[in-house]
Every structure is written in structure tokens, then in C-alpha cells.
Design a protein around this motif. Sequence first.
Motif, mmCIF file in Angstrom:
data_model
loop_
_atom_site.group_PDB
_atom_site.id
_atom_site.type_symbol
_atom_site.label_atom_id
_atom_site.label_comp_id
_atom_site.label_asym_id
_atom_site.label_seq_id
_atom_site.Cartn_x
_atom_site.Cartn_y
_atom_site.Cartn_z
ATOM 1 N N PRO A 194 94.851 60.916 45.055
ATOM 2 C CA PRO A 194 94.459 59.731 45.832
ATOM 3 C C PRO A 194 94.412 60.019 47.329
ATOM 4 O O PRO A 194 95.078 60.921 47.823
ATOM 5 N N MET A 195 93.637 59.221 48.043
ATOM 6 C CA MET A 195 93.564 59.360 49.492
ATOM 7 C C MET A 195 94.867 58.917 50.152
ATOM 8 O O MET A 195 95.608 58.085 49.613
ATOM 9 N N MET A 196 95.108 59.473 51.336
ATOM 10 C CA MET A 196 96.268 59.102 52.132
ATOM 11 C C MET A 196 95.804 58.369 53.393
ATOM 12 O O MET A 196 94.771 58.694 53.971
ATOM 13 N N TYR A 197 96.615 57.404 53.791
ATOM 14 C CA TYR A 197 96.312 56.625 54.991
ATOM 15 C C TYR A 197 97.592 56.396 55.778
ATOM 16 O O TYR A 197 98.532 55.760 55.276
ATOM 17 N N ASN A 198 97.688 56.973 56.973
ATOM 18 C CA ASN A 198 98.789 56.691 57.887
ATOM 19 C C ASN A 198 100.152 56.814 57.194
ATOM 20 O O ASN A 198 101.036 55.987 57.369
ATOM 21 N N GLY A 199 100.292 57.857 56.374
ATOM 22 C CA GLY A 199 101.573 58.153 55.753
ATOM 23 C C GLY A 199 101.774 57.619 54.358
ATOM 24 O O GLY A 199 102.815 57.864 53.740
ATOM 25 N N THR A 200 100.796 56.886 53.820
ATOM 26 C CA THR A 200 100.955 56.300 52.490
ATOM 27 C C THR A 200 99.695 56.525 51.656
ATOM 28 O O THR A 200 98.623 56.822 52.182
ATOM 29 N N LEU A 201 99.826 56.358 50.350
ATOM 30 C CA LEU A 201 98.660 56.400 49.484
ATOM 31 C C LEU A 201 97.797 55.165 49.724
ATOM 32 O O LEU A 201 98.316 54.067 49.957
ATOM 33 N N VAL A 202 96.492 55.342 49.663
ATOM 34 C CA VAL A 202 95.576 54.218 49.843
ATOM 35 C C VAL A 202 95.541 53.396 48.561
ATOM 36 O O VAL A 202 95.260 53.923 47.484
ATOM 37 N N PRO A 203 95.832 52.092 48.640
ATOM 38 C CA PRO A 203 95.768 51.269 47.428
ATOM 39 C C PRO A 203 94.345 51.142 46.913
ATOM 40 O O PRO A 203 93.384 51.169 47.673
ATOM 41 N N GLY A 204 94.226 51.006 45.606
ATOM 42 C CA GLY A 204 92.915 50.898 44.987
ATOM 43 C C GLY A 204 92.546 49.463 44.673
ATOM 44 O O GLY A 204 93.157 48.510 45.166
ATOM 45 N N TYR A 205 91.542 49.311 43.808
ATOM 46 C CA TYR A 205 91.016 47.994 43.478
ATOM 47 C C TYR A 205 91.415 47.554 42.071
ATOM 48 O O TYR A 205 90.959 46.532 41.577
ATOM 49 N N GLY A 206 92.303 48.338 41.432
ATOM 50 C CA GLY A 206 92.648 48.042 40.044
ATOM 51 C C GLY A 206 93.960 47.341 39.850
ATOM 52 O O GLY A 206 94.546 47.397 38.779
ATOM 53 N N GLY A 207 94.479 46.698 40.876
ATOM 54 C CA GLY A 207 95.748 46.002 40.746
ATOM 55 C C GLY A 207 96.763 46.511 41.742
ATOM 56 O O GLY A 207 96.501 47.440 42.529
ATOM 57 N N ALA A 208 97.948 45.935 41.692
ATOM 58 C CA ALA A 208 98.973 46.197 42.700
ATOM 59 C C ALA A 208 99.412 47.652 42.749
ATOM 60 O O ALA A 208 99.759 48.166 43.813
ATOM 61 N N ASP A 209 99.413 48.334 41.622
ATOM 62 C CA ASP A 209 99.913 49.703 41.586
ATOM 63 C C ASP A 209 98.806 50.753 41.594
ATOM 64 O O ASP A 209 99.083 51.945 41.446
ATOM 65 N N SER A 210 97.574 50.330 41.774
ATOM 66 C CA SER A 210 96.468 51.284 41.733
ATOM 67 C C SER A 210 96.328 52.007 43.076
ATOM 68 O O SER A 210 96.788 51.536 44.116
ATOM 69 N N THR A 211 95.699 53.178 43.034
ATOM 70 C CA THR A 211 95.426 53.951 44.245
ATOM 71 C C THR A 211 93.945 54.304 44.280
ATOM 72 O O THR A 211 93.237 54.213 43.282
ATOM 73 N N LEU A 212 93.496 54.724 45.459
ATOM 74 C CA LEU A 212 92.075 54.991 45.669
ATOM 75 C C LEU A 212 91.788 56.485 45.648
ATOM 76 O O LEU A 212 92.337 57.248 46.441
ATOM 77 N N SER A 213 90.927 56.895 44.726
ATOM 78 C CA SER A 213 90.440 58.269 44.672
ATOM 79 C C SER A 213 88.928 58.231 44.823
ATOM 80 O O SER A 213 88.251 57.451 44.153
ATOM 81 N N ASP A 286 91.136 62.962 59.928
ATOM 82 C CA ASP A 286 92.303 62.911 59.047
ATOM 83 C C ASP A 286 92.809 61.471 59.021
ATOM 84 O O ASP A 286 93.363 60.981 60.003
ATOM 85 N N THR A 287 92.617 60.773 57.894
ATOM 86 C CA THR A 287 93.028 59.373 57.799
ATOM 87 C C THR A 287 94.535 59.225 57.636
ATOM 88 O O THR A 287 95.069 58.133 57.820
ATOM 89 N N ASN A 288 95.203 60.307 57.308
ATOM 90 C CA ASN A 288 96.643 60.245 57.119
ATOM 91 C C ASN A 288 97.392 60.493 58.426
ATOM 92 O O ASN A 288 98.218 59.681 58.845
ATOM 93 N N LEU A 289 97.076 61.584 59.104
ATOM 94 C CA LEU A 289 97.758 61.928 60.352
ATOM 95 C C LEU A 289 97.082 61.325 61.577
ATOM 96 O O LEU A 289 97.565 61.503 62.695
#
Length: 361
Positions: A194-213, A286-289
Amino acid sequence: MRTTLFAGLIGLLAPAVNAYASGLKLVYSLDLATQGISISGGGRKFLSQRYSTTLPPQIVELLNDNTTVLYPNEAWNSYNSSDPTSNPRKTFVSIDGARIGPDGRYWVVDGGSTGVNGSTKLVGVNLTTNAVDKLYYLDSVKASDSGVDDVRFSASGKIAYLSDTAGALIVLDLVSSHAVRVLVNSDSALAWFPMMYNGTLVPGYGGADSTLSVGLDQIEVSPDGVYLYYQPCNGGLYRIETSYVDAALTNATMASVLEDYAEPLALTPSTGGTTIDGDGNIYISDTNLLAIWKVTPEGRATILVQDDALLWTDLMWVTADKKLWLPASQMRPGSNGLMAEGPNYIFTYPIDAGPSPIDHA
């Protein structure tokens, strides 16, 4: 239709400049989320603006008086999904990539909308007439889950390469309009994390626990036209010789084995956007750093500049005065998806090279 979206020039914002990383210069502050900037050889500036929960995506030209006007006109920016008379074949439905090509046209990638025929297309705007004079509809080549996102061009200007975030590359002959979809489900085109954003995994569109790939997204072509570079949004930069890619247009065997010719070049981070300079250096946000990386043609990857203000920098640009233009879209994950909050900044940063001769007019 002219709208004042400009909030301030660097002269008006001088007190804040010292807070930025050395060399990073704020040149525009805009009310609307600005995903990308393209600057013509004559200095005209075009912005792609999206990531709003209330407004449709749009293309604007930034004028010398620091106002913006819809480009190429209001009609192309008038799509309304709730209006049955709104024509998706002649309007921007979902703007993704935008680029001035080697032919001098301003090219816009319209990712379209699922189930809306004619909405996925590559649109070429003639900067002399300010009118659309090239249109390539991509319904026949895309897949049901395709996300056609960005575009680059061959050295001849006759072939367009379009990224497909479902994990593929679309190769389009601009002369015949013939297109093929290659690298489908290749390991090099798929997101392995999954993608990272500012130190965290990017949430996805599939519910509260989903992540974005997100699969194959960023693409560049070397200044000599020999290599096509590409990567999924989570990073992992590959390159492949354009001669093999171009051959896939007419050689089904080559199309089926194209991934065998891909070479890993650099382990890159989760990325919002890229660009390339005339020396072949690739710049990667770099969307994370919250940083910009520089990757040399040999694959050496280092951080060029880092600053908290570089929040989800996307479609960058290189100008002849050796400046890297950085639209920090301020896009951030949330319950409404990847939406941006203003103000939205465009910075410049000094580099050692000008633009690639086949990447700009």
C-alpha cells in the motif's frame, strides 16, 4: 469565464519564505487544489485542478495578471454527470495527467468514469488556436478496472505511452490510432505494498481497515528516447527500451513477453508524481517523507529537498532556467478519499539541468 484563484505571489508572502527548506521558493498560492503544472516554451502556464468534494476537475490557464481562465474553454470543463445532455466525449470527465508534448500541444489525459462511454480519452489542444484538434478514445483498449492516468511521448512524437493504474501500460500510435495494452499484471506494473502518506498507510475505499494500492502510474521517457521508465505508485522504478515497447504495437509476440525486457532501476518511495530533466535525471515526489527524490540515469537515488509543505507533490515541470516546478496539491487521505485542502502551493527549486528536448515544446 475568468476566475480569480490566485491568493498571493512570493512578494506578498515573503515572511513565510524563510520557513521553507533552502532553495525552495513559494511562487503561487492557489485557492483550488492544483495537481499539476505545464509551462509552454513561450511561458504560458496551465494547471490541472482536482481533488475537491464539491467541484469538478478542471483545466485552467494561469494568466499574467494572476487570474485563471478555463482552458481550452468553458465547454470542455462543463461535464455534469447528472445532466443527460452533458457529452462525455467532448468534455473533461476525470482529469488525470496533463503534459505539453514534443509537438507543442497541451495533452490532457481524461481517465473518464466507469460505464460512461467515450469518457476515457487523450485530448490534444493546439496552443496556437487554443482548440482541441486531436482526440483519441480509449474505450476499446482499456480494461473494466483501468485507471488511465498519465502520458509521455516517444522521441518521434508519433507514439504516446499512457499509464494504467490497474497494472498495465497503454501504447498508442498517434498516426493510426491503433493501441495495445501491455505489461498487464506484470510484477513490475503491480503495487506490491500500500501507499504511504506522511508516516502512515493511505486508507482505501473498501472500508475502515482498507488501504490504497495503485499500480503503474508514473512514467517518463529518457531525453534520447531510448528508455521508458515506469513504476507503480508505491514505488519501484523500472525501465525498458522503447524499441521493444513500440514493437508491441505490431508484434503480438513482443507484446506478450514485454515484461521480460524490463529492468529494475531504483527502489523509490510512494509517489505522487514525477518529471525528468535534459540530463536524464528523474525527480520523484515522496508522499510519505514529503520530499523530492532525484534518480540519476544510473539509478542512484537521493533526497533532493524535504519540507512539510511538499504535501503530495504531483505533476512537476522543468523549465529552461533550470528550475523544478513543484505543485504541492495538499492532497490528503480522508473519509471522502484523497481530497485536498487549501491553500495549495506551487514552489520552485533550482536544479542543474533544463528540460528534456522531447518532454517539452
